[in-house]
Design an enzyme around this catalytic site. Structure first.
Site, short mmCIF file in Angstrom:
data_model
loop_
_atom_site.label_atom_id
_atom_site.label_comp_id
_atom_site.label_asym_id
_atom_site.label_seq_id
_atom_site.Cartn_x
_atom_site.Cartn_y
_atom_site.Cartn_z
N GLN A 122 28.03 -3.11 21.80
CA GLN A 122 26.58 -3.09 21.58
C GLN A 122 26.32 -3.44 20.11
O GLN A 122 26.43 -2.60 19.24
CB GLN A 122 26.03 -1.70 21.92
CG GLN A 122 24.54 -1.61 21.73
CD GLN A 122 23.91 -0.29 22.12
OE1 GLN A 122 22.94 0.13 21.51
NE2 GLN A 122 24.44 0.38 23.14
N LYS A 131 2.96 -8.64 18.41
CA LYS A 131 1.88 -7.66 18.22
C LYS A 131 1.94 -7.02 16.84
O LYS A 131 1.01 -6.33 16.45
CB LYS A 131 2.01 -6.54 19.26
CG LYS A 131 2.09 -6.99 20.69
CD LYS A 131 0.70 -7.16 21.30
CE LYS A 131 0.79 -7.59 22.75
NZ LYS A 131 1.41 -6.62 23.62
N TYR A 176 21.38 -5.11 20.93
CA TYR A 176 20.29 -4.17 20.61
C TYR A 176 19.28 -4.77 19.64
O TYR A 176 19.58 -5.76 18.97
CB TYR A 176 20.82 -2.82 20.15
CG TYR A 176 21.39 -2.64 18.75
CD1 TYR A 176 20.59 -2.70 17.60
CD2 TYR A 176 22.72 -2.30 18.58
CE1 TYR A 176 21.11 -2.46 16.34
CE2 TYR A 176 23.26 -2.07 17.31
CZ TYR A 176 22.43 -2.15 16.19
OH TYR A 176 22.94 -1.90 14.95
N TRP A 206 15.59 4.65 22.06
CA TRP A 206 15.64 5.26 20.72
C TRP A 206 14.25 5.81 20.34
O TRP A 206 14.10 6.98 19.94
CB TRP A 206 16.12 4.22 19.69
CG TRP A 206 16.20 4.68 18.27
CD1 TRP A 206 16.10 5.98 17.82
CD2 TRP A 206 16.39 3.87 17.11
NE1 TRP A 206 16.22 6.00 16.44
CE2 TRP A 206 16.40 4.72 15.98
CE3 TRP A 206 16.56 2.50 16.91
CZ2 TRP A 206 16.57 4.25 14.68
CZ3 TRP A 206 16.74 2.03 15.61
CH2 TRP A 206 16.73 2.90 14.51
N TYR A 222 19.51 10.08 19.12
CA TYR A 222 18.08 9.75 19.19
C TYR A 222 17.25 11.03 19.35
O TYR A 222 17.17 11.61 20.44
CB TYR A 222 17.79 8.78 20.34
CG TYR A 222 18.51 7.44 20.21
CD1 TYR A 222 19.02 7.01 18.98
CD2 TYR A 222 18.68 6.60 21.31
CE1 TYR A 222 19.67 5.79 18.85
CE2 TYR A 222 19.33 5.37 21.19
CZ TYR A 222 19.82 4.99 19.95
OH TYR A 222 20.47 3.77 19.83
N ASP A 245 19.76 2.74 28.01
CA ASP A 245 20.63 3.05 26.87
C ASP A 245 20.00 4.17 26.06
O ASP A 245 18.81 4.13 25.75
CB ASP A 245 20.80 1.81 25.99
CG ASP A 245 21.66 2.12 24.76
OD1 ASP A 245 22.89 2.25 24.94
OD2 ASP A 245 21.12 2.25 23.65
N ARG A 293 10.99 2.53 10.28
CA ARG A 293 10.74 1.13 9.95
C ARG A 293 10.02 0.99 8.61
O ARG A 293 10.12 -0.06 7.96
CB ARG A 293 9.92 0.46 11.07
CG ARG A 293 10.71 0.35 12.35
CD ARG A 293 9.89 -0.19 13.51
NE ARG A 293 8.86 0.74 13.94
CZ ARG A 293 8.06 0.54 14.98
NH1 ARG A 293 8.18 -0.56 15.69
NH2 ARG A 293 7.15 1.44 15.32
N1 LIG Z 1 23.66 1.04 18.72
C1 LIG Z 1 22.83 1.07 17.72
O1 LIG Z 1 23.19 1.32 16.56
C2 LIG Z 1 21.39 0.76 18.02
C3 LIG Z 1 20.49 0.48 16.97
C4 LIG Z 1 19.18 0.13 17.32
C5 LIG Z 1 18.78 0.12 18.65
N2 LIG Z 1 19.66 0.43 19.64
C6 LIG Z 1 19.27 0.44 21.07
O2 LIG Z 1 18.55 -0.74 21.37
C7 LIG Z 1 17.24 -0.39 21.86
C8 LIG Z 1 16.26 -1.48 21.49
O3 LIG Z 1 16.20 -1.67 20.09
P1 LIG Z 1 14.94 -1.25 19.25
O4 LIG Z 1 14.19 -0.20 20.00
O5 LIG Z 1 15.41 -1.01 17.88
O6 LIG Z 1 14.08 -2.57 19.11
P2 LIG Z 1 13.39 -3.66 20.04
O7 LIG Z 1 13.75 -3.54 21.45
O8 LIG Z 1 13.65 -4.93 19.34
O9 LIG Z 1 11.84 -3.24 19.83
C9 LIG Z 1 11.33 -2.13 20.50
C10 LIG Z 1 9.96 -1.75 19.96
O10 LIG Z 1 9.05 -2.83 20.01
C11 LIG Z 1 7.74 -2.35 20.34
N3 LIG Z 1 7.37 -2.99 21.62
C12 LIG Z 1 8.10 -3.05 22.76
N4 LIG Z 1 7.47 -3.75 23.72
C13 LIG Z 1 6.31 -4.14 23.17
C14 LIG Z 1 5.21 -4.88 23.67
N5 LIG Z 1 5.21 -5.36 24.90
N6 LIG Z 1 4.16 -5.11 22.84
C15 LIG Z 1 4.18 -4.63 21.58
N7 LIG Z 1 5.19 -3.90 21.05
C16 LIG Z 1 6.24 -3.67 21.84
C17 LIG Z 1 7.85 -0.84 20.47
O11 LIG Z 1 7.59 -0.21 19.21
P3 LIG Z 1 6.10 0.01 18.63
O12 LIG Z 1 5.16 0.05 19.77
O13 LIG Z 1 6.17 1.27 17.86
O14 LIG Z 1 5.90 -1.17 17.69
C18 LIG Z 1 9.33 -0.65 20.79
O15 LIG Z 1 9.82 0.62 20.45
C19 LIG Z 1 16.99 1.00 21.25
O16 LIG Z 1 15.96 1.69 21.91
C20 LIG Z 1 18.35 1.62 21.42
O17 LIG Z 1 18.55 2.02 22.76
C21 LIG Z 1 20.96 0.73 19.33
#
Ligand SMILES: NC(=O)c1ccc[n+]([C@@H]2O[C@H](COP(=O)([O-])OP(=O)(O)OC[C@H]3O[C@@H](n4cnc5c(N)ncnc54)[C@H](OP(=O)(O)O)[C@@H]3O)[C@@H](O)[C@H]2O)c1
Length: 323
Positions: free
Chosen positions: A179, A218, A207, A21, A61, A56, A233
């Site tokens: 999901q 972090k 997700y 995303w 997106y 995914d 966010r």
């Molecule tokens: N179906 C739906 O409605 C829906 C909704 C939400 C998400 N999703 C899917 O689920 C995926 C994951 O969810 P998400 O992206 O919302 O949240 P997440 O996986 O909980 O968090 C991802 C974010 O955390 C930060 N991050 C990741 N690894 C890190 C690390 N090692 N150290 C520090 N920061 C780190 C990055 O953002 P920063 O660096 O900017 O902080 C990254 O974009 C999405 O990409 C999407 O494919 C689906």
């Protein structure tokens, strides 16, 4: 990396999949601020090099930009990954907002455009992004069933559906996966949804397992205050008080436990999600290669029973405070 069978399907996925995303970029109401495509491409390629075998994405997106970047990153490597994308969310013409649309002809047209952007002739898992509008979920699901028959899609899945909605559509065509959102601080699926999915051979790919970055260890209040205006966010309740402090306090409480195992809190948060009964995989967002390297370093349950109990006690306490 271990592989897990996704619901009734023949797809065998690694516990962690890469979420893209944020890779869709900013400049839209659901963007994540500025994003460098070169970083995105490296993150995708690094994930595949690490053995992560599924990605995914969604048309929603970045108006399809995430799919385009994946298409570029996977040139010559398409067969190494399971591609999951989504349909049913369209952008208003002026780009100011999104809306749900599940008419069959629209979903079929979306599929064609996703295939083009992803530079492939099949999608492994095609998911309805949101059950919106509710009265059209049967029509939308029927279109996915047609796409499976046509060979453009291998399996159909859904996202953000309730148990009742899944019961309605599974009469039309089997559901390979759900999901839903799921993390230490978002546990709404535990009582009803996870048992239903287990009983019905529906895989669950969770997700936001790190609550959009809040559980990575972090995130700081200073970073949140400095989010660019095109990072969604900024407006999310989890990133505002009092929820922000409550969630960051949980991270501080978990940090010493993670550190005794030599792990970042982010990995502990993922391990927690992946060890809940009924969860098949976690979709882990990353915008740079170092992020996915760090979070996915192990998915083994490395905690003793006492440590696991301590983690669960802190998670339960946080849940009480958030309620
Ligand atoms: N179906 C739906 O409605 C829906 C909704 C939400 C998400 N999703 C899917 O689920 C995926 C994951 O969810 P998400 O992206 O919302 O949240 P997440 O996986 O909980 O968090 C991802 C974010 O955390 C930060 N991050 C990741 N690894 C890190 C690390 N090692 N150290 C520090 N920061 C780190 C990055 O953002 P920063 O660096 O900017 O902080 C990254 O974009 C999405 O990409 C999407 O494919 C689906």
């Amino acid at each position: 990396m271990e592989k897990r069978k996704l619901g009734y399907s023949d797809l065998h996925i690694t516990p962690v999949g890469l979420g893209t995303w944020a890779i869709g970029g900013g400049e839209n109401p659901y963007g994540w601020g500025p994003q460098d495509d070169n970083d995105s491409i490296k993150a995708i390629q690094r994930a595949v090099d690490l053995g992560i075998n599924w990605l995914d994405t969604a048309k929603g997106y970045g108006h399809g930009h995430s799919e385009e970047v994946i298409g570029q990153a996977l040139k010559g490597r398409r067969d190494q990954v399971i591609l999951a994308t989504k349909c049913g969310i369209l952008w208003k013409e002026d780009g100011s907002d999104i809306y749900g649309h599940l008419k069959a002809n629209s979903i079929k047209a979306e599929c064609e455009s996703s295939l083009e952007r992803l530079q492939t002739d099949y999608i492994d898992l095609y998911q309805i992004h949101w059950p919106l509008p509710d009265e059209d979920i049967e029509e939308g699901w029927g279109a996915i069933a047609d796409l499976v028959k046509e060979g453009k899609v291998r399996y159909g899945g859904v996202s953000n559906f309730s148990v009742e909605q899944m019961k309605r559509i599974q009469k039309i065509h089997p559901i390979a996966s759900l999901q839903p959102p799921y993390s230490m601080v978002n546990r709404g699926i535990e009582k009803e949804t996870l048992p239903f999915c287990t009983d019905n051979q529906i895989g669950v790919i969770a997700y936001s397992p790190m609550q959009a970055g809040l559980l990575t260890g972090k995130m700081t209040k200073e970073r949140v205050a400095a989010f660019p205006t095109d990072d969604w966010r900024k407006g999310s309740p989890d990133f505002q008080e009092p929820r922000l402090s409550t969630i960051l306090n949980l991270v501080d409480a978990l940090r010493p436990i993670a550190e005794t195992k030599g792990l970042p809190v982010a990995t502990l948060a993922l391990i927690w999600v992946l060890h809940q009964p009924g969860v098949t995989g976690a979709i882990v967002g990353a915008r740079r290669p170092d992020q996915i390297e760090e979070t996915s370093q192990t998915m083994e349950l490395v905690l003793t029973e006492e440590e696991w109990a301590a983690v669960n006690a802190r998670v339960a306490e946080c849940e009480r405070q958030l309620a």
